[in-house]
Design a protein around this motif. Structure first.
Motif, PDB file in Angstrom:
ATOM      1  N   GLU B  81       0.940  -1.195  -0.002  1.00 42.74           N
ATOM      2  CA  GLU B  81      -0.287   0.062   0.040  1.00 42.74           C
ATOM      3  C   GLU B  81       0.659   1.732  -0.277  1.00 42.74           C
ATOM      4  O   GLU B  81       2.072   1.343   0.766  1.00 42.74           O
ATOM      5  CB  GLU B  81      -0.782   0.010   1.464  1.00 42.74           C
ATOM      6  CG  GLU B  81      -1.840   1.143   1.689  1.00 42.74           C
ATOM      7  CD  GLU B  81      -2.869   0.827  -0.059  1.00 42.74           C
ATOM      8  OE1 GLU B  81      -3.100  -0.964   0.171  1.00 42.74           O
ATOM      9  OE2 GLU B  81      -3.438   2.013  -0.425  1.00 42.74           O
ATOM     10  N   GLY B  82       0.347   2.208  -0.991  1.00 43.85           N
ATOM     11  CA  GLY B  82       1.563   3.490  -0.744  1.00 43.85           C
ATOM     12  C   GLY B  82       2.511   3.492  -1.414  1.00 43.85           C
ATOM     13  O   GLY B  82       2.911   4.518  -1.430  1.00 43.85           O
ATOM     14  N   SER B  83       2.614   2.208  -1.977  1.00 43.06           N
ATOM     15  CA  SER B  83       4.029   2.850  -3.161  1.00 43.06           C
ATOM     16  C   SER B  83       3.661   4.087  -4.432  1.00 43.06           C
ATOM     17  O   SER B  83       2.876   4.033  -4.932  1.00 43.06           O
ATOM     18  CB  SER B  83       3.913   1.103  -3.982  1.00 43.06           C
ATOM     19  OG  SER B  83       4.545   0.185  -3.094  1.00 43.06           O
ATOM     20  N   ALA B  84       5.006   4.422  -4.856  1.00 44.89           N
ATOM     21  CA  ALA B  84       4.881   4.952  -5.436  1.00 44.89           C
ATOM     22  C   ALA B  84       4.775   4.396  -7.379  1.00 44.89           C
ATOM     23  O   ALA B  84       3.550   5.551  -7.423  1.00 44.89           O
ATOM     24  CB  ALA B  84       6.673   6.227  -6.133  1.00 44.89           C
ATOM     25  N   ASP B  85       5.049   3.275  -7.183  1.00 48.90           N
ATOM     26  CA  ASP B  85       4.666   3.379  -9.342  1.00 48.90           C
ATOM     27  C   ASP B  85       4.487   1.958  -9.206  1.00 48.90           C
ATOM     28  O   ASP B  85       5.097   1.094  -8.225  1.00 48.90           O
ATOM     29  CB  ASP B  85       5.753   3.913 -10.101  1.00 48.90           C
ATOM     30  CG  ASP B  85       7.190   3.646  -9.705  1.00 48.90           C
ATOM     31  OD1 ASP B  85       7.055   2.242  -8.461  1.00 48.90           O
ATOM     32  OD2 ASP B  85       8.131   4.489  -9.776  1.00 48.90           O
ATOM     33  N   LEU B  86       4.146   1.264 -10.208  1.00 44.67           N
ATOM     34  CA  LEU B  86       4.615  -0.443 -10.279  1.00 44.67           C
ATOM     35  C   LEU B  86       5.282  -0.670  -9.884  1.00 44.67           C
ATOM     36  O   LEU B  86       5.615  -1.664  -9.636  1.00 44.67           O
ATOM     37  CB  LEU B  86       4.065  -0.786 -11.997  1.00 44.67           C
ATOM     38  CG  LEU B  86       2.689  -0.856 -12.318  1.00 44.67           C
ATOM     39  CD1 LEU B  86       2.230  -0.877 -13.463  1.00 44.67           C
ATOM     40  CD2 LEU B  86       2.371  -1.656 -11.547  1.00 44.67           C
ATOM     41  N   VAL B  87       6.391  -0.082 -10.420  1.00 46.10           N
ATOM     42  CA  VAL B  87       8.014  -0.639 -10.085  1.00 46.10           C
ATOM     43  C   VAL B  87       7.892  -0.927  -8.588  1.00 46.10           C
ATOM     44  O   VAL B  87       8.295  -1.827  -7.938  1.00 46.10           O
ATOM     45  CB  VAL B  87       9.627   0.066 -10.525  1.00 46.10           C
ATOM     46  CG1 VAL B  87      10.397  -0.573  -9.941  1.00 46.10           C
ATOM     47  CG2 VAL B  87       8.476   0.442 -12.434  1.00 46.10           C
ATOM     48  N   GLU B  88       8.178  -0.546  -8.034  1.00 49.67           N
ATOM     49  CA  GLU B  88       8.699   0.020  -6.654  1.00 49.67           C
ATOM     50  C   GLU B  88       6.856  -1.315  -5.710  1.00 49.67           C
ATOM     51  O   GLU B  88       7.539  -1.937  -4.835  1.00 49.67           O
ATOM     52  CB  GLU B  88       7.940   0.789  -5.722  1.00 49.67           C
ATOM     53  CG  GLU B  88       8.445   1.080  -3.877  1.00 49.67           C
ATOM     54  CD  GLU B  88       7.725   2.801  -3.839  1.00 49.67           C
ATOM     55  OE1 GLU B  88       7.595   4.047  -4.134  1.00 49.67           O
ATOM     56  OE2 GLU B  88       7.863   2.617  -2.103  1.00 49.67           O
ATOM     57  N   LEU B  89       5.892  -1.215  -6.794  1.00 53.00           N
ATOM     58  CA  LEU B  89       4.532  -2.407  -5.900  1.00 53.00           C
ATOM     59  C   LEU B  89       5.400  -3.733  -5.953  1.00 53.00           C
ATOM     60  O   LEU B  89       4.994  -4.035  -5.453  1.00 53.00           O
ATOM     61  CB  LEU B  89       3.622  -2.375  -6.624  1.00 53.00           C
ATOM     62  CG  LEU B  89       2.782  -2.852  -6.846  1.00 53.00           C
ATOM     63  CD1 LEU B  89       1.123  -1.123  -4.842  1.00 53.00           C
ATOM     64  CD2 LEU B  89       0.856  -3.031  -7.650  1.00 53.00           C
ATOM     65  N   TYR B 136      -6.372  -6.541  -8.483  1.00 52.26           N
ATOM     66  CA  TYR B 136      -5.587  -5.750  -7.167  1.00 52.26           C
ATOM     67  C   TYR B 136      -4.203  -4.837  -8.121  1.00 52.26           C
ATOM     68  O   TYR B 136      -4.597  -3.997  -8.245  1.00 52.26           O
ATOM     69  CB  TYR B 136      -4.561  -6.700  -6.602  1.00 52.26           C
ATOM     70  CG  TYR B 136      -3.758  -5.481  -5.363  1.00 52.26           C
ATOM     71  CD1 TYR B 136      -4.857  -5.054  -4.366  1.00 52.26           C
ATOM     72  CD2 TYR B 136      -2.307  -5.544  -6.075  1.00 52.26           C
ATOM     73  CE1 TYR B 136      -3.789  -4.332  -3.453  1.00 52.26           C
ATOM     74  CE2 TYR B 136      -1.743  -4.573  -4.897  1.00 52.26           C
ATOM     75  CZ  TYR B 136      -2.460  -3.807  -4.190  1.00 52.26           C
ATOM     76  OH  TYR B 136      -2.031  -2.798  -3.072  1.00 52.26           O
ATOM     77  N   LEU B 137      -4.049  -5.550  -9.263  1.00 54.60           N
ATOM     78  CA  LEU B 137      -2.780  -4.767  -9.867  1.00 54.60           C
ATOM     79  C   LEU B 137      -3.203  -3.687 -11.211  1.00 54.60           C
ATOM     80  O   LEU B 137      -3.461  -2.451 -11.599  1.00 54.60           O
ATOM     81  CB  LEU B 137      -2.730  -5.520 -11.091  1.00 54.60           C
ATOM     82  CG  LEU B 137      -0.967  -6.573 -10.397  1.00 54.60           C
ATOM     83  CD1 LEU B 137      -0.389  -8.020 -10.939  1.00 54.60           C
ATOM     84  CD2 LEU B 137      -0.060  -5.946  -9.257  1.00 54.60           C
ATOM     85  N   LEU B 138      -4.807  -4.328 -11.556  1.00 54.52           N
ATOM     86  CA  LEU B 138      -5.568  -3.530 -12.703  1.00 54.52           C
ATOM     87  C   LEU B 138      -5.987  -2.083 -12.115  1.00 54.52           C
ATOM     88  O   LEU B 138      -4.948  -1.381 -13.341  1.00 54.52           O
ATOM     89  CB  LEU B 138      -6.767  -4.102 -13.264  1.00 54.52           C
ATOM     90  CG  LEU B 138      -7.920  -3.164 -14.206  1.00 54.52           C
ATOM     91  CD1 LEU B 138      -6.946  -2.978 -15.514  1.00 54.52           C
ATOM     92  CD2 LEU B 138      -8.848  -4.408 -14.344  1.00 54.52           C
ATOM     93  N   PRO B 139      -5.712  -1.795 -11.579  1.00 55.73           N
ATOM     94  CA  PRO B 139      -6.106   0.141 -11.684  1.00 55.73           C
ATOM     95  C   PRO B 139      -4.774   0.752 -11.061  1.00 55.73           C
ATOM     96  O   PRO B 139      -5.295   1.635 -12.106  1.00 55.73           O
ATOM     97  CB  PRO B 139      -7.194   0.478  -9.628  1.00 55.73           C
ATOM     98  CG  PRO B 139      -6.849  -0.733  -9.553  1.00 55.73           C
ATOM     99  CD  PRO B 139      -6.623  -1.575  -9.808  1.00 55.73           C
ATOM    100  N   HIS B 140      -3.840  -0.112 -10.886  1.00 52.31           N
ATOM    101  CA  HIS B 140      -2.259   0.798 -11.033  1.00 52.31           C
ATOM    102  C   HIS B 140      -2.052   0.795 -12.615  1.00 52.31           C
ATOM    103  O   HIS B 140      -0.827   1.314 -12.633  1.00 52.31           O
ATOM    104  CB  HIS B 140      -1.561  -0.192 -10.347  1.00 52.31           C
ATOM    105  CG  HIS B 140      -1.241  -0.083  -9.332  1.00 52.31           C
ATOM    106  ND1 HIS B 140      -1.177   0.877  -7.572  1.00 52.31           N
ATOM    107  CD2 HIS B 140      -2.405  -1.369  -7.730  1.00 52.31           C
ATOM    108  CE1 HIS B 140      -2.066   0.422  -6.705  1.00 52.31           C
ATOM    109  NE2 HIS B 140      -2.341  -0.724  -6.673  1.00 52.31           N
ATOM    110  N   LEU B 141      -2.521  -0.651 -12.953  1.00 51.72           N
ATOM    111  CA  LEU B 141      -1.791  -0.549 -14.662  1.00 51.72           C
ATOM    112  C   LEU B 141      -3.392   0.692 -15.898  1.00 51.72           C
ATOM    113  O   LEU B 141      -2.589   1.489 -15.354  1.00 51.72           O
ATOM    114  CB  LEU B 141      -2.850  -1.698 -14.948  1.00 51.72           C
ATOM    115  CG  LEU B 141      -1.410  -3.165 -15.056  1.00 51.72           C
ATOM    116  CD1 LEU B 141      -1.789  -4.245 -15.216  1.00 51.72           C
ATOM    117  CD2 LEU B 141      -0.350  -2.593 -16.132  1.00 51.72           C
ATOM    118  N   GLU B 142      -3.891   0.979 -15.318  1.00 48.23           N
ATOM    119  CA  GLU B 142      -5.294   1.310 -15.558  1.00 48.23           C
ATOM    120  C   GLU B 142      -4.491   3.597 -15.121  1.00 48.23           C
ATOM    121  O   GLU B 142      -4.133   4.385 -15.556  1.00 48.23           O
ATOM    122  CB  GLU B 142      -5.985   1.818 -15.058  1.00 48.23           C
ATOM    123  CG  GLU B 142      -7.108   0.606 -15.956  1.00 48.23           C
ATOM    124  CD  GLU B 142      -8.261  -0.148 -15.641  1.00 48.23           C
ATOM    125  OE1 GLU B 142      -8.464   0.282 -13.718  1.00 48.23           O
ATOM    126  OE2 GLU B 142      -9.216  -0.204 -16.530  1.00 48.23           O
TER     127      GLU B 142
END
Lengths: 200, 200
Positions: B81-89, B136-142
């Motif tokens: 939670e709270g990762s800045a971007d996909l790489v960090e996540l 879970y990943l979808l909103p981050h990709l969007e």
């Protein structure tokens, strides 16, 4: 040499092992069944193999050699790394899906196989599978480490799709495999400089 | 079990039985856990347990493993939670998952004492989590697409399916890259996982 000592006694015994395993799986196959299926005496069988475990091991080796030949033939005419990756995915998936022995084992005694794909054991399995695939990328990827990482990525994705197929996209469909490889896999393993080389 | 619940509340009965089954597994191991043990541990009747779990012992064991896997992914989601971007996540997610698997005392003990039984269940139950990881990943990709960070042609839904497969695969098996080394793990995330998804 007596007829029974000829090299093809080994081959006949392995053929018989294959037939028995495909019919009833590992637990229900005995050395006697294999000898009977091959039409070879128990005593002769034991001159060639120490027992069931050795027969299984030798059959496993023979099947890996067969898969290796399938891969070699498949990548022969591939002009690009993407084409090679995609035929390796399709051929590998089809080999596993259509395999009579694997099919029987997965149906009646899946716990003989599923541990290979899970925590702890999966590392050894992945490493072996990647080592089998990697040489078939040699024509397109010079760097040893990149080739091994790429092969591992292909194995991971293929196994994932075999374990949990995507209902909309079958991994054995060459177009689907090509799309996955081109979009996600080739940029992922060739490294940035190689990507630039491919795009140029 | 301290939690009070009545049989008129099906969700909590279900939960209570699953938690009791897990407690029995921790104490006796999978092979030795019986429905009678779960009856005693939960304080519920045999009839009630069979009403909720008609598959009996096998279903109880399966549900207990599935529940632990669910708990694991809830903690994983919390951690990233709270990762800045996909790489960090993905970086933080894989780091946490590897460590959690290693430090799960019961899991590690059972990998040694009854690997076949456990690994079969882990492998089938964990693949059921793919849609949850993808969701879970979808909103981050969007979000990445909205920011113009995705490569041309990348569909967030398709990419979330692909990424969920790799995430699960790397949690299960490390492969050639040392996932406990921060620099190597970061390199893996930016190459194997995201090079085909994010713009260079």
């Amino acid at each position: 040499m007596t007829p029974e000592a000829s090299p093809d006694v080994r081959a006949r015994l392995l053929d018989a092992t294959f037939v028995c395993l495909a019919r009833v799986g590992i637990a229900k196959t005995s050395v006697d069944d294999i000898a009977r299926e091959a039409g070879i005496s128990r005593a002769t069988l034991y001159r060639h193999f120490g027992g069931k475990a050795e027969l299984l091991e030798a059959l496993g080796q023979r099947e890996l050699t067969r898969l290796d030949a399938v891969f070699a033939a498949a990548v022969q005419d591939c002009a690009t790394v993407g084409a090679a990756c995609s035929v390796l995915v399709v051929e590998g998936a089809e080999f596993l899906l259509d395999h009579p022995v694997l099919g029987t084992i997965l149906a009646i005694e899946p716990t003989a196989i599923t541990p290979l794909l899970s925590l702890g054991h999966a590392d050894a399995f992945l490493t072996a599978a990647a080592a089998l695939v990697a040489p078939h990328l040699a024509a397109h990827v010079d760097d040893d480490a990149a080739r091994l990482r790429g092969a591992e990525l292909l194995v991971r994705i293929t196994l994932s799709h075999l374990q949990s197929p995507n209902p909309q996209r079958s991994i054995t469909d060459p177009q689907v495999a090509q799309a996955i490889v081109d979009q996600y896999i080739v940029p992922g393993f060739v490294g940035k400089s190689a990507i630039e080389r491919i795009q140029a | 079990m301290g939690a009070m619940s009545t049989e008129s509340d099906p969700l909590s009965v279900h939960d209570q039985v699953v938690r009791s089954t897990y407690a029995c597994i921790a104490r006796f191991g999978m092979a030795k856990t019986t429905v009678e043990d779960v009856v005693r541990e939960s304080g519920l009747s045999r009839a009630t347990i069979y009403r909720h779990f008609p598959g009996g012992r096998d279903e109880l064991l399966r549900e207990a493993v599935a529940w632990q896997i669910g708990e694991f992914f809830i903690r994983l989601a919390d951690h990233v939670e709270g990762s800045a971007d996909l790489v960090e996540l993905l970086d933080r997610g894989i780091e946490f998952a590897r460590q959690a698997v290693r430090e799960h005392a019961l899991l590690q003990r059972m990998l040694v004492t009854e690997p076949d039984r456990l690994l079969g269940l882990l492998s089938t139950e964990s693949t059921k989590t793919l849609p949850f990881i993808a969701a879970y990943l979808l909103p981050h990709l969007e979000r990445a697409r909205a920011a113009g960070d995705l490569r041309p042609g990348v569909d967030p839904v398709d990419a979330s399916d692909h990424l969920s497969r790799l995430v699960l695969s790397y949690i299960g098996a490390r492969g050639v890259v040392d996932l406990d080394d921060p620099a190597q793990r970061r390199d893996l995330v930016t190459r194997e996982l995201l090079a085909g998804i994010l713009r260079p």
